[in-house]
Write a protein that holds these residues in place. Structure first.
Motif, PDB file in Angstrom:
ATOM      1  N   VAL A  32      19.601 135.008  79.035  1.00 15.03           N
ATOM      2  CA  VAL A  32      20.126 134.508  77.755  1.00 15.03           C
ATOM      3  C   VAL A  32      21.647 134.376  77.787  1.00 15.03           C
ATOM      4  CG1 VAL A  32      18.197 135.402  76.397  1.00 15.03           C
ATOM      5  CG2 VAL A  32      20.233 136.833  76.765  1.00 15.03           C
ATOM      6  N   GLY A  33      22.269 134.891  78.864  1.00  9.98           N
ATOM      7  CA  GLY A  33      23.718 134.768  79.009  1.00  9.98           C
ATOM      8  C   GLY A  33      24.496 136.041  78.731  1.00  9.98           C
ATOM      9  N   TYR A 101      20.286 136.429  72.217  1.00 13.87           N
ATOM     10  CA  TYR A 101      19.159 135.539  72.492  1.00 13.87           C
ATOM     11  C   TYR A 101      19.716 134.155  72.806  1.00 13.87           C
ATOM     12  CZ  TYR A 101      19.715 133.582  67.776  1.00 13.87           C
ATOM     13  OH  TYR A 101      20.223 132.964  66.653  1.00 13.87           O
ATOM     14  N   ASP A 102      18.865 133.296  73.330  1.00 19.81           N
ATOM     15  CA  ASP A 102      19.247 131.941  73.708  1.00 19.81           C
ATOM     16  C   ASP A 102      18.746 130.987  72.632  1.00 19.81           C
ATOM     17  OD1 ASP A 102      19.434 129.376  74.828  1.00 19.81           O
ATOM     18  OD2 ASP A 102      18.744 130.005  76.803  1.00 19.81           O
ATOM     19  N   THR A 108      12.992 134.072  73.310  1.00 27.62           N
ATOM     20  CA  THR A 108      14.049 135.082  73.402  1.00 27.62           C
ATOM     21  C   THR A 108      14.454 135.570  72.017  1.00 27.62           C
ATOM     22  OG1 THR A 108      15.920 133.507  73.371  1.00 27.62           O
ATOM     23  CG2 THR A 108      14.919 134.008  75.516  1.00 27.62           C
ATOM     24  N   ASN A 134      23.333 132.811  71.661  1.00 29.56           N
ATOM     25  CA  ASN A 134      24.202 132.253  72.693  1.00 29.56           C
ATOM     26  C   ASN A 134      23.776 130.829  73.084  1.00 29.56           C
ATOM     27  OD1 ASN A 134      26.408 132.423  74.500  1.00 29.56           O
ATOM     28  ND2 ASN A 134      25.024 132.896  76.185  1.00 29.56           N
ATOM     29  N   LYS A 135      24.656 130.164  73.807  1.00 25.25           N
ATOM     30  CA  LYS A 135      24.473 128.783  74.274  1.00 25.25           C
ATOM     31  C   LYS A 135      24.503 127.794  73.105  1.00 25.25           C
ATOM     32  CE  LYS A 135      21.828 130.458  78.240  1.00 25.25           C
ATOM     33  NZ  LYS A 135      20.659 130.264  79.146  1.00 25.25           N
TER      34      LYS A 135
END
Length: 232
Positions: A32-33, A101-102, A108, A134-135
């Protein structure tokens, strides 16, 4: 990226005395980064060929909050299921958590409730939790509406932010918010216990709380094994 914002001066702390060390864990599903967010906050870097974190690693960044020099010790816990039993031990002593989470992967986000449950079970009840989507730069691939995350955060009493580790959007502000909230919790508990709110040379003992605040000189990391997944 500008390293001074909202009164948080993060430069030239090498010669300054560390008042507090705040342990913050970064948790969430794999990929998820989490490591990228940590790298962006700690070093203002983004590693394009980052690999999955194995076990646990941490990085630090020193900031000033309300006149106190605080070293943020950010622990990156692997999200893979097989490491869950290992990483649960690292919740101990954590004052904050970044639950990531993504936004492009709905599962996620669906698993976030389970991570919150794990935090509640293993971490101190006063832990400050920031939910991070995130993202956020991948707007065309969004699978988790912001409204869903806001509703969940409000229901669980979490802070919330959407970030992009790629371009750095909201990463600093999310971490700073958590660190400021932690400082507020520590100060309040110190006052309630009749203690002082500064760190000094010793651990700050907070009566009736499991929270431990230790100075840089007392920091013990012998149990931590750092396995770097990205050398950029």
């Amino acid at each position: 990226m500008n390293r001074e914002m909202n009164g948080f001066d993060t430069e030239n702390h090498q010669e300054e005395k560390i008042d507090y060390v705040f342990k913050v864990v970064v948790i969430g599903d794999s990929a998820v980064g989490k490591t990228q967010i940590l790298s962006r906050f700690a070093k203002n870097e983004f590693c394009l060929d980052s690999k999955s974190t194995i076990g646990v690693e941490f990085q630090t960044r020193t900031v000033t909050i309300k006149g106190k020099v605080i070293k943020a010790q950010i622990w990156d816990t692997a999200g893979q299921e097989r490491y869950r039993a290992v990483t649960s031990a690292y919740y101990r002593g954590a004052l904050g958590a970044m639950l990531v989470y993504d936004i492009t992967k709905r599962p996620t986000f669906d698993h976030v409730a389970r991570w919150v449950e794990e935090l509640r079970a293993h971490a101190d009840s006063s832990i400050v939790i920031m939910l991070i989507g995130n993202k956020a730069d991948l707007v065309d691939l969004r699978a988790v509406p912001t409204e869903d995350a806001v509703e969940f955060a409000e229901d669980q009493g979490l802070f919330f932010s959407e970030t992009s580790a790629l371009n750095g959007d909201n990463v600093d502000s999310a971490f700073f918010r958590v660190l400021e909230e932690i400082y507020g919790v520590i100060s309040k508990k110190a006052l309630e216990s009749g203690g002082k709110s500064n760190g000094g040379d010793h651990a700050t003992a907070l009566t009736g709380s499991k929270i431990d605040v230790i100075s840089g000189a007392d920091l013990e990391i012998s149990e931590m094994k750092k396995l770097s997944a990205c050398s950029c």
